[in-house]
Design a protein around this motif. Structure first.
Motif, PDB file in Angstrom:
ATOM      1  N   GLN A  72       0.828  -1.208   0.000  1.00  0.00           N
ATOM      2  CA  GLN A  72       0.000   0.000   0.000  1.00  0.00           C
ATOM      3  C   GLN A  72       0.861   1.256   0.000  1.00  0.00           C
ATOM      4  O   GLN A  72       0.604   2.205  -0.755  1.00  0.00           O
ATOM      5  N   GLU A  83      -6.452  -0.755  -3.784  1.00  0.00           N
ATOM      6  CA  GLU A  83      -7.842  -1.030  -4.163  1.00  0.00           C
ATOM      7  C   GLU A  83      -8.299  -0.091  -5.288  1.00  0.00           C
ATOM      8  O   GLU A  83      -9.010  -0.513  -6.214  1.00  0.00           O
ATOM      9  N   GLU A  84      -7.908   1.170  -5.223  1.00  0.00           N
ATOM     10  CA  GLU A  84      -8.271   2.114  -6.287  1.00  0.00           C
ATOM     11  C   GLU A  84      -7.624   1.721  -7.614  1.00  0.00           C
ATOM     12  O   GLU A  84      -8.259   1.784  -8.680  1.00  0.00           O
ATOM     13  N   ALA A 109      -9.386  -1.350  -9.046  1.00  0.00           N
ATOM     14  CA  ALA A 109     -10.702  -1.012  -9.590  1.00  0.00           C
ATOM     15  C   ALA A 109     -10.563  -0.525 -11.024  1.00  0.00           C
ATOM     16  O   ALA A 109     -11.374  -0.869 -11.901  1.00  0.00           O
ATOM     17  N   GLN A 168      -6.531 -11.428  -9.679  1.00  0.00           N
ATOM     18  CA  GLN A 168      -7.407 -10.347 -10.133  1.00  0.00           C
ATOM     19  C   GLN A 168      -7.003  -9.855 -11.516  1.00  0.00           C
ATOM     20  O   GLN A 168      -7.850  -9.559 -12.366  1.00  0.00           O
ATOM     21  N   THR A 174      -4.495   4.110  -3.613  1.00  0.00           N
ATOM     22  CA  THR A 174      -4.451   2.870  -2.857  1.00  0.00           C
ATOM     23  C   THR A 174      -4.418   1.692  -3.825  1.00  0.00           C
ATOM     24  O   THR A 174      -4.757   1.828  -5.021  1.00  0.00           O
TER      25      THR A 174
END
Length: 320
Positions: A118, A130-131, A134, A177, A128
């Motif tokens: 991170q 996660e961003e 996405a 992912q 981040t």
């Protein structure tokens, strides 16, 4: 250019590896003095003459973020490489993807990237994890739909200078992912040279088992002098795809002091002495690295620049 089709890392002859040259992007971006576009083009063409068939050529980052790569489009337009060479571009975000797709005719592969750490991801791209992921879920299918081969890069896969240990499970979860988003190749980066051979062997054996059908690529840095040993451990674990940089150019701008990637000519020299086929002309690679050294006006750290190729046939000494 049409997207190229490749076998997985475990198909075909076991004594053959594939190497992507990342110096024109990963290497050049860390040089403090601006490299003239004509010199970049000349050096990339020299790599093509040495038989390099995979080259990371440019990055569609904002010019104010990495000024050294602001001429990426011009470089893509001016290089003269054989049609067999796969040209890769790095895409940092949705805006970068839009800019890249306007130049679709000039590249074959696109790489999306994230840091497993991170802290490193925030310092590198101000987002981040996660961003970033996405965006990957949206950009990946778009890249595939354009007929571009989608690759992924996971930085700090083997440790973070800010957070320390990075769990293998976290890295491989991110890899899955990327695969779900359409990536057919995933590169694991030792961004600041924190890996060791024992861990490299365990990591790549696990990654190959967990990601069937995906080309698994090793990207090691030589910050602490273990780069080639890590590459050998990855090879022994079944990895057949590697990234390296001629002249040992490169490093990581975050943090300071992270030295370059393993030198392509040193990696090829090791593999050739072991009887592993790379398809590359070692003499031509050394010439290109020496030309880069002269162009940059400083001594580079590749061993092969000084020592040259091995002058005897490895014979019985070969063998992985």
């Amino acid at each position: 250019m049409d997207a190229k089709s490749y076998p997985s890392a475990t198909e075909g002859e076991d004594r053959r590896v594939r190497i992507r040259e990342v110096g024109p992007r990963d290497g050049f971006q860390n040089e403090p003095e601006t490299i003239p576009t004509s010199d970049k083009v000349r050096l990339i063409n020299a790599l093509g003459r040495a038989g390099v068939e995979r080259i990371e050529v440019a990055s569609f980052v904002r010019p104010d973020v990495i000024p050294q790569l602001s001429d990426g489009v011009e470089v893509l337009h001016r290089i003269e490489l054989p049609p067999t060479v796969a040209r890769m571009v790095l895409v940092p975000n949705r805006k970068g993807l839009e800019n890249a797709l306007r130049e679709r005719a000039y590249f074959d592969e696109a790489a999306l990237f994230v840091s497993a750490s991170q802290t490193h991801n925030k310092r590198n791209v101000n987002r981040t994890v996660e961003e970033t992921m996405a965006d990957v879920r949206g950009m990946g299918p778009r890249i595939v739909a354009e007929g571009v081969r989608l690759c992924a890069v996971i930085a700090t896969s083997f440790g973070c200078p800010f957070e320390g240990e990075v769990p293998m499970g976290r890295v491989l979860d991110l890899a899955e992912q990327f695969a779900e988003a359409g990536a057919v190749e995933i590169g694991f980066g030792d961004t600041t040279g924190m890996c060791n051979p024992a861990y490299a062997g365990r990591f790549f054996a696990t990654a190959i088992e967990r990601l069937p059908g995906v080309e698994i690529t090793a990207h090691f840095h030589n910050t602490r002098g273990q780069g080639l040993a890590n590459a050998y451990a990855a090879l022994e674990a079944g990895c057949r795809s590697f990234e390296s940089s001629f002249g040992e150019l490169g490093g990581c701008p975050v943090p300071k002091g992270s030295t370059g990637n393993i030198a392509t000519e040193d990696l090829v020299s090791m593999f050739h002495e072991m009887g592993i086929d790379t398809g590359l002309d070692l003499g031509g690679l050394i010439d290109a690295a020496r030309e880069a050294q002269e162009t940059l006006g400083r001594r580079l750290t590749s061993h092969s620049i000084v020592a040259g190729p091995v002058i005897w046939s490895p014979g019985e000494r070969a063998g992985a």
